[in-house]
Design a protein around this motif. Structure first.
Motif, PDB file in Angstrom:
ATOM      1  N   MET A 626       6.704   8.785   1.707  1.00 34.97           N
ATOM      2  CA  MET A 626       6.416   7.435   0.395  1.00 34.97           C
ATOM      3  C   MET A 626       6.998   8.460  -0.542  1.00 34.97           C
ATOM      4  O   MET A 626       7.549   7.547  -1.173  1.00 34.97           O
ATOM      5  CB  MET A 626       4.923   8.080   0.399  1.00 34.97           C
ATOM      6  N   LEU A 631       9.724   4.560   3.951  1.00 32.98           N
ATOM      7  CA  LEU A 631       7.967   3.596   3.565  1.00 32.98           C
ATOM      8  C   LEU A 631       7.526   4.222   4.427  1.00 32.98           C
ATOM      9  O   LEU A 631       6.355   3.937   4.725  1.00 32.98           O
ATOM     10  CB  LEU A 631       8.422   2.861   2.378  1.00 32.98           C
ATOM     11  N   GLU A 632       8.099   3.182   5.982  1.00 33.99           N
ATOM     12  CA  GLU A 632       7.527   2.409   6.857  1.00 33.99           C
ATOM     13  C   GLU A 632       6.874   3.667   7.959  1.00 33.99           C
ATOM     14  O   GLU A 632       6.195   3.836   8.232  1.00 33.99           O
ATOM     15  CB  GLU A 632       8.686   2.492   7.989  1.00 33.99           C
ATOM     16  N   ASP A 635       3.690   4.703   6.582  1.00 44.06           N
ATOM     17  CA  ASP A 635       2.343   3.476   6.150  1.00 44.06           C
ATOM     18  C   ASP A 635       2.150   3.609   7.897  1.00 44.06           C
ATOM     19  O   ASP A 635       0.972   3.497   8.076  1.00 44.06           O
ATOM     20  CB  ASP A 635       3.357   1.809   6.105  1.00 44.06           C
ATOM     21  N   TYR A 638      -0.679   7.148   7.978  1.00 44.47           N
ATOM     22  CA  TYR A 638      -1.715   6.430   6.669  1.00 44.47           C
ATOM     23  C   TYR A 638      -2.240   5.699   8.369  1.00 44.47           C
ATOM     24  O   TYR A 638      -3.913   5.652   7.842  1.00 44.47           O
ATOM     25  CB  TYR A 638      -1.212   5.691   5.504  1.00 44.47           C
ATOM     26  N   GLN A 639      -1.753   3.853   8.602  1.00 49.41           N
ATOM     27  CA  GLN A 639      -2.655   3.698   9.915  1.00 49.41           C
ATOM     28  C   GLN A 639      -3.205   5.016  10.903  1.00 49.41           C
ATOM     29  O   GLN A 639      -4.469   4.695  10.778  1.00 49.41           O
ATOM     30  CB  GLN A 639      -1.449   2.746  10.255  1.00 49.41           C
ATOM     31  N   ARG A 655      -2.573   5.160   0.400  1.00 46.52           N
ATOM     32  CA  ARG A 655      -1.648   4.137   1.282  1.00 46.52           C
ATOM     33  C   ARG A 655      -2.234   2.580   0.503  1.00 46.52           C
ATOM     34  O   ARG A 655      -0.404   2.077   0.527  1.00 46.52           O
ATOM     35  CB  ARG A 655      -2.413   3.394   1.670  1.00 46.52           C
ATOM     36  N   CYS A 658       2.079   3.193  -0.946  1.00 50.36           N
ATOM     37  CA  CYS A 658       2.852   2.779  -0.314  1.00 50.36           C
ATOM     38  C   CYS A 658       3.018   1.413   0.271  1.00 50.36           C
ATOM     39  O   CYS A 658       4.004   0.897  -0.092  1.00 50.36           O
ATOM     40  CB  CYS A 658       2.041   3.724   0.922  1.00 50.36           C
ATOM     41  N   LEU A 659       1.466   1.076   0.530  1.00 47.53           N
ATOM     42  CA  LEU A 659       1.679  -1.176   0.477  1.00 47.53           C
ATOM     43  C   LEU A 659       2.772  -1.430   0.046  1.00 47.53           C
ATOM     44  O   LEU A 659       3.290  -2.896  -0.167  1.00 47.53           O
ATOM     45  CB  LEU A 659       0.483  -0.905   1.144  1.00 47.53           C
TER      46      LEU A 659
END
Length: 714
Positions: A626, A631-632, A635, A638-639, A655, A658-659
């Motif tokens: 991040m 970022l992708e 993410d 984090y998912q 997170r 990041c979002l």
């Protein structure tokens, strides 16, 4: 603190400083407020001798004996002041008053010649019992031991409440304690009384006496009690008054045996302080398994054997074997604790110290013997029980626990099944497991005595009247850390200090360890010393490749914000220990915070490949990706954490960042809101890492908008 205590403290403050003249003036002031003609007369005699010496000094005479004379006068003032303090202490305690008055009745001579004759006569009369007819021997034995126990109890109380001793009394008492014509039990009991008196108020004569007995005694039980006694009596405050202690101890420590036994005693004292923790371990972790997996159950009618259930054998054929394994494992763990120095019996036996036997102070210190008149009725009822004989001879119990055991044994026997009772009476129940260590070894004798001491100072109803060496309310080890005493500086005992620090560290007594480390001489300032004191710079100066020193230095540098230094330290550690995951991860964190993302990600990808289930690696990798603008990928990680229900509080915030950076504002607000709920954060103005967000394109206005959105629960 009362007025009397303050006045006495002023006197002793001057004595500790070595100010004989000022101390005498303070004593004179004290006697003006609390007059005592006899004490005043003694003080006047000391002052007259002091004035005589002072006049020679004022007239310019060179007296080569002046220092020695001054020291003798200082000691005379100390003795006078100590006697005043002892009197005040006794007056302030109704318990000590009763002991003092009870043994100083008219007609009772406390001449040591008389005392010695009584003690020697007892030994002779015991020997003569064998010549008595069998039908009268028992009654005469009971009478003899009862009268002698009363005499020894009175002598114990007399010594306990005695004033400072003269050299003559000390020499006479030393002869009693070393005499082969006096019973060892009497010598041990008397040694304990001297120790208690010494702990209440330092007395050079009693201190020297116990030290001499330790050196010269041939009876190991007397010798070990004397060792514990003079060690517990150490008081560095009065080295100025009695510098002769230094020579006594230095001479003693020429003996390698003395050095080793003092080292063992220090370790045993540390373990003694763990009795409560050991009891908790026994009650929570060991006893439940012992009770659950044995073949007995307690009912209102007594203890009954549990019969085997035939159906249980069919349904659970391995259950009996598993219960036996658990029982053996619990028992083995209990024995291991005991071998390591744990007091595994304190909790159980502490409940048995409310019997009338333990109302008497001396009974806590009298060595166990079957003829003690206070247990005569119990012994008679259990006469011929071979199991009891084995337990009393071989059981690893201290003396007071043996007295507790024998008084409770009859009641326990009444609840046992008949077959088990018969087996115990015949000695068919093995007692081999009770103790492997010989009860004649110095280490066992000393440990047993320390257990007696600990029980006394924890459970005796009138213990508050005495100085408690196990009181940890002010010091983590009470009065038990004697290795740091100035008495031992410059002696061979100092070479044993690292061993003691290691024990203290293992027992989580860090403050006590640091206290002892402060007394280390320069010669012991090695790598290990600097590691213990947290001086990693010095440790590395002595050994630049020491792993613990490098790791500690790296940790310090990181906490201080010196990220470059921390990263360099972890790089050195990885050169010395390639592939060690902890160092790889910590270096990656440092590099990431330095925004050297390429180097950080190289380490993190390797770690993530090798340890795909390591949540800490996943977490750091997500944060680093991040921060590097990936970022992708961040993410997805984090998912992944969210799907496995492994998101930590900080993960919700990160997170959210990041979002936010991805433009998914509502989802970011939900994640940040979750962080606030989990951590109960209340200050929105300190919620965000503003500097980090600004470096990644989030301005002040965006932060304020996000704060408003997070606060606005729709």
């Amino acid at each position: 603190m009362g007025t009397t205590d303050i006045a006495l403290e002023r006197i002793f403050r001057q004595l500790i400083a070595g100010n004989a003249g000022v101390a005498m003036a303070e004593v004179n002031t004290y006697l003006g407020a609390w007059p005592n003609p006899q004490t005043q007369e003694k003080l006047d005699a000391i002052r007259a001798d002091y004035r005589r010496m002072e006049n020679y000094w004022r007239q310019g005479f060179d007296d080569p004996q002046r220092e020695a004379q001054y020291l003798l006068l200082l000691q005379r003032v100390y003795v006078l002041s100590a006697n005043i303090a002892i009197h005040r202490h006794i007056v302030a305690s109704s318990y000590l008053q009763s002991l003092y008055a009870g043994v100083r009745q008219r007609g009772r001579s406390w001449s040591l010649d008389v005392v010695r004759r009584e003690m020697e006569n007892f030994v002779s009369e015991v020997a003569m019992l064998s010549l008595e007819p069998e039908h009268t021997r028992g009654e005469k034995s009971l009478t003899l031991y009862k009268e002698h126990q009363q005499q020894m109890n009175q002598l114990f109380n007399f010594v306990l409440t005695s004033n400072m001793w003269t050299d003559g009394v000390g020499h006479a008492m030393e002869e009693i304690l070393l005499s082969p014509t006096i019973d060892s039990n009497d010598q041990q009991l008397l040694t304990s009384a001297i120790m208690l008196s010494l702990m209440n108020r330092f007395d050079m004569v009693k201190f020297r006496l116990l030290l001499n007995v330790y050196r010269a005694a041939t009876d190991e039980a007397v010798r070990q009690r004397a060792l514990v006694g003079w060690v517990m009596g150490i008081d560095d405050d009065f080295l100025t008054v009695y510098p002769g202690q230094l020579r006594l101890v230095a001479d003693l420590l020429k003996s390698k045996r003395a050095v080793q036994e003092l080292t063992e005693l220090q370790i045993q004292l540390v373990y003694t302080l763990n009795a409560d923790k050991d009891t908790a371990t026994m009650e929570r972790e060991i006893m439940p398994d012992l009770l659950k997996n044995n073949a007995m159950r307690i009912t209102k009618n007594g203890i009954e054997e549990i019969e085997d259930d035939p159906l249980e054998d069919v349904l659970h054929p391995d259950a009996a074997e598993e219960r036996m394994e658990k029982l053996e494992a619990a028992f083995q763990r209990m024995m291991d604790m005991q071998r390591q120095g744990a007091d595994i019996y304190f909790g159980g036996f502490s409940q048995m110290k409310r019997l009338p036997f333990f109302y008497e102070c001396s009974n806590w210190f009298v060595p166990f013997y079957m003829q003690h008149p206070d247990i005569a009725s119990f012994v008679k009822r259990m006469e011929g029980n071979r199991f009891l004989d084995v337990v009393m001879k071989r059981g690893p119990f201290c003396n007071s626990d043996k007295y507790s055991f024998i008084m409770a044994f009859q009641k326990v026997m009444d609840y046992l099944p008949d077959n088990l009772r018969q087996m115990m009476h015949k000695g068919e129940v093995a007692a081999d497991e009770l103790g492997e260590e010989t009860q004649q070894s110095p280490a066992f004798i000393r440990r047993s005595y320390l257990m007696d001491l600990y029980r006394f100072f924890r459970l005796f109803p009138n213990r508050s009247a005495l100085c408690n060496p196990f009181d940890t309310s002010k010091q983590p080890t009470g009065m038990c850390l004697f290795f740091g005493s100035a008495l031992f500086r410059g002696t061979p005992l100092e070479q044993k200090k690292p061993e003691i620090v290691s024990v203290l560290m293992k027992q989580k007594l860090g403050d006590a360890a640091l206290e002892l480390l402060d007394t280390f001489p320069e010669s012991l300032h090695d790598v290990q010393y600097y590691l213990w004191t947290g001086n990693y710079e010095q440790a590395l100066a002595l050994d630049g490749s020491n792993e613990r020193a490098l790791a500690g230095h790296a940790r310090e540098a990181y906490q201080a914000g010196r990220l470059d230094d921390a990263a360099d330290d972890y790089e050195r550690l990885l050169l010395l220990h390639p592939g060690k995951s902890g160092y790889m991860l910590n270096r990656a964190v440092c590099l990431a915070e330095l925004e050297e993302y390429e180097g950080a990600l190289k380490l993190l990808y390797q770690l993530n490949y090798e340890q795909p289930d390591n949540q800490r690696v996943t977490r750091v990798l997500a944060w680093t990706l991040m921060s590097d603008g990936k970022l992708e990928q961040a993410d997805r990680l984090y998912q992944q954490l969210a799907d496995s229900d492994k998101l930590s509080d900080e993960d919700f915030l990160n997170r959210g960042y990041c979002l936010w950076l991805m433009g998914r504002i509502d989802e970011a607000a939900d994640s940040i809101r979750k962080y606030i709920e989990e951590t109960e954060a209340s200050e929105y103005d300190t919620l965000f890492d503003a500097a980090w967000l600004q470096r990644h394109g989030i301005g002040d206005m965006d932060m304020k908008m996000m704060e408003g959105l997070v606060a606005d629960v729709r």
